[in-house]
Design an enzyme around this catalytic site. Sequence first.
Site, PDB file in Angstrom:
ATOM      1  N   TYR A  79     -34.020 -54.799 -16.402  1.00 52.29           N
ATOM      2  CA  TYR A  79     -34.368 -53.738 -16.981  1.00 52.29           C
ATOM      3  C   TYR A  79     -35.954 -53.796 -17.237  1.00 52.29           C
ATOM      4  CZ  TYR A  79     -33.911 -56.019 -21.472  1.00 52.29           C
ATOM      5  OH  TYR A  79     -33.948 -56.985 -22.616  1.00 52.29           O
ATOM      6  N   PRO A  80     -36.393 -52.553 -17.063  1.00 50.53           N
ATOM      7  CA  PRO A  80     -38.191 -52.356 -17.724  1.00 50.53           C
ATOM      8  C   PRO A  80     -38.171 -52.100 -18.933  1.00 50.53           C
ATOM      9  CG  PRO A  80     -37.637 -50.529 -16.577  1.00 50.53           C
ATOM     10  CD  PRO A  80     -35.965 -51.436 -16.384  1.00 50.53           C
TER      11      PRO A  80
ATOM     12  N   LYS B   2     -43.786 -51.288 -24.943  1.00 47.93           N
ATOM     13  CA  LYS B   2     -43.822 -51.403 -26.598  1.00 47.93           C
ATOM     14  C   LYS B   2     -44.310 -49.741 -26.772  1.00 47.93           C
ATOM     15  CE  LYS B   2     -43.057 -55.480 -27.854  1.00 47.93           C
ATOM     16  NZ  LYS B   2     -42.711 -56.071 -26.795  1.00 47.93           N
TER      17      LYS B   2
END
Length: 249
Positions: free
Chosen positions: A145-146, A149
Site C-alpha cells: 500500500y502507498p 504523512k
Amino acid sequence: MNEAAKTLDGWYVLHDFRKIDWNSWKTVSASEREQMLNEFEALVSKWEGTEKAGKGSHALYSIVGQKADIMIMLLRPTMEELNEIENAFNKSGLAAYMIPTYSYVSVVELSNYLAGDSDEDPYENPYVRSRLYPELPRWKHVCFYPMDKRREGNDNWYMLPMEERKNLMRSHGMIGRGYAGVVKQIISGSVGFDDWEWGVTLFSDDVLQFKKLVYEMRFDEVSARYGEFGSFYVGNILEKERIPAYFHI
C-alpha cells in the site's frame, strides 16, 4: 524551516500490477500459449541470474480481488534498469494479454529518525546494506500500500520539530518490532517519483498478520493523526515453476 529527515537510499523499486485478459487468452492455441510462457519464463530466469549475482531482486505474486491479477516486484540499482526490464516485458507476447492496472515507482529507504549516533559509513554496515539492498523473501503472502504523512491544519507532520518526529517514530517502530520474524517490511520512498510519499510492502507466511499489524498501528499517533493511506493490494507468491499452471486454460 524545519529540519528534514535524512535518508539512506538503496535499490530502486517497481511494483507492476496487471490484469489478465482471460477471454483473449482462451482464443490462443495451446502451442502459442506455450511459446509465450516459455518466453516469459526465460525473462524470469534472467532476473534470477541478476539476483544470484547480488545485483537486484524480484518476485511475482497472484493478487486477490479485482484490482489486479498479477504483481511483479522488481528491485534494481538504477532507474534505467527498471525501465529496461519493464520495456522488455511489454514487448513480450504474454504482455499483449495483460492490461496494466497500477504501478508504483520508489527507492528502498531508511530514515535517520531511529538511527543512533555513529561515525561509521552506514553504507558499509552489513545490517544496513541488507535492508537497503534486500533479497525479497519467498514468503507465502504479500501486502502493498502507498501512504502519505498528513499536512492539514494542526495535523501537519512536516511542521513538527525533528525531536518530536523522532519520538513519535520510535513509538511507531516498536509496534513493528513486535512482529519481527513474522512480518518483514520494506519501506520505499517515492517523493518526486510517484503520487504518494512512501510505498509499504509487507511479507508474511500468515496473511492474517497483515491485518493485525496494520490495525494495531492505526491506534499509534503516527498513523491515527498523521497517516493517509492508498489502496491495499494483497496476494500470494507465484513461483516460476507454478507459472504454467497459473496460465493453463
